[in-house]
Write an enzyme that holds these catalytic residues in place. Structure first.
Site, PDB file in Angstrom:
ATOM      1  N   ARG A  25       1.361  -1.670   0.238  1.00 13.77           N
ATOM      2  CA  ARG A  25      -0.109   0.218  -0.129  1.00 13.77           C
ATOM      3  C   ARG A  25       0.787   1.108   0.032  1.00 13.77           C
ATOM      4  O   ARG A  25       0.610   2.143  -0.377  1.00 13.77           O
ATOM      5  CB  ARG A  25      -1.012  -0.230   1.319  1.00 13.77           C
ATOM      6  CG  ARG A  25      -2.627  -0.675   1.279  1.00 13.77           C
ATOM      7  CD  ARG A  25      -2.649  -0.990   2.539  1.00 13.77           C
ATOM      8  NE  ARG A  25      -2.179  -1.317   3.332  1.00 13.77           N
ATOM      9  CZ  ARG A  25      -2.407  -0.628   4.798  1.00 13.77           C
ATOM     10  NH1 ARG A  25      -3.662  -0.169   4.583  1.00 13.77           N
ATOM     11  NH2 ARG A  25      -1.790  -1.583   5.564  1.00 13.77           N
ATOM     12  N   ASN A  43      -6.242  -2.578   2.655  1.00 15.40           N
ATOM     13  CA  ASN A  43      -6.172  -3.451   2.846  1.00 15.40           C
ATOM     14  C   ASN A  43      -7.925  -4.298   3.207  1.00 15.40           C
ATOM     15  O   ASN A  43      -8.785  -4.012   3.226  1.00 15.40           O
ATOM     16  CB  ASN A  43      -5.439  -4.558   4.028  1.00 15.40           C
ATOM     17  CG  ASN A  43      -3.744  -4.182   4.237  1.00 15.40           C
ATOM     18  OD1 ASN A  43      -3.129  -4.826   3.205  1.00 15.40           O
ATOM     19  ND2 ASN A  43      -3.680  -3.840   5.150  1.00 15.40           N
TER      20      ASN A  43
END
Length: 96
Positions: A25, A43
């Protein structure tokens, strides 16, 4: 008048593989900001990472190419995408 390729778009991507807990990320956020995109990488409960990016279509296509490339953190096994109209609901790019 701008052509359709210059339009602001929304790209939604689902990335599967070993992509949680490996800096994926953060890496995605850094690439998106370099491309001038706004959105988020988060997520998902099933182990995937969901990426939503808004901005210039060419920049979104570049980000998609990077997500599909071999230089991401972790190990990407599949990438699926959906294109839509931008909603303008983002400022900056967040890791959610």
């Amino acid at each position: 008048m701008s052509s359709n390729t210059d339009a602001t778009v929304r790209l939604i991507v689902w990335v599967q593989g070993e992509v949680q807990g490996v800096g994926f990320r953060w890496w995605t956020r850094a690439r998106a900001l370099e491309l001038g995109l706004v959105g988020q990488a988060r997520n998902l409960p099933d182990g995937r990472v969901g990426v939503t990016a808004e901005g210039d279509r060419a920049a979104c296509e570049q980000l998609l190419g990077l997500l599909r490339g071999g230089d991401t953190p972790g190990r990407v096994t599949s990438v699926s995408e959906q294109w839509d109209e931008a909603t303008g609901g983002f400022s900056g790019f967040a890791e959610a």
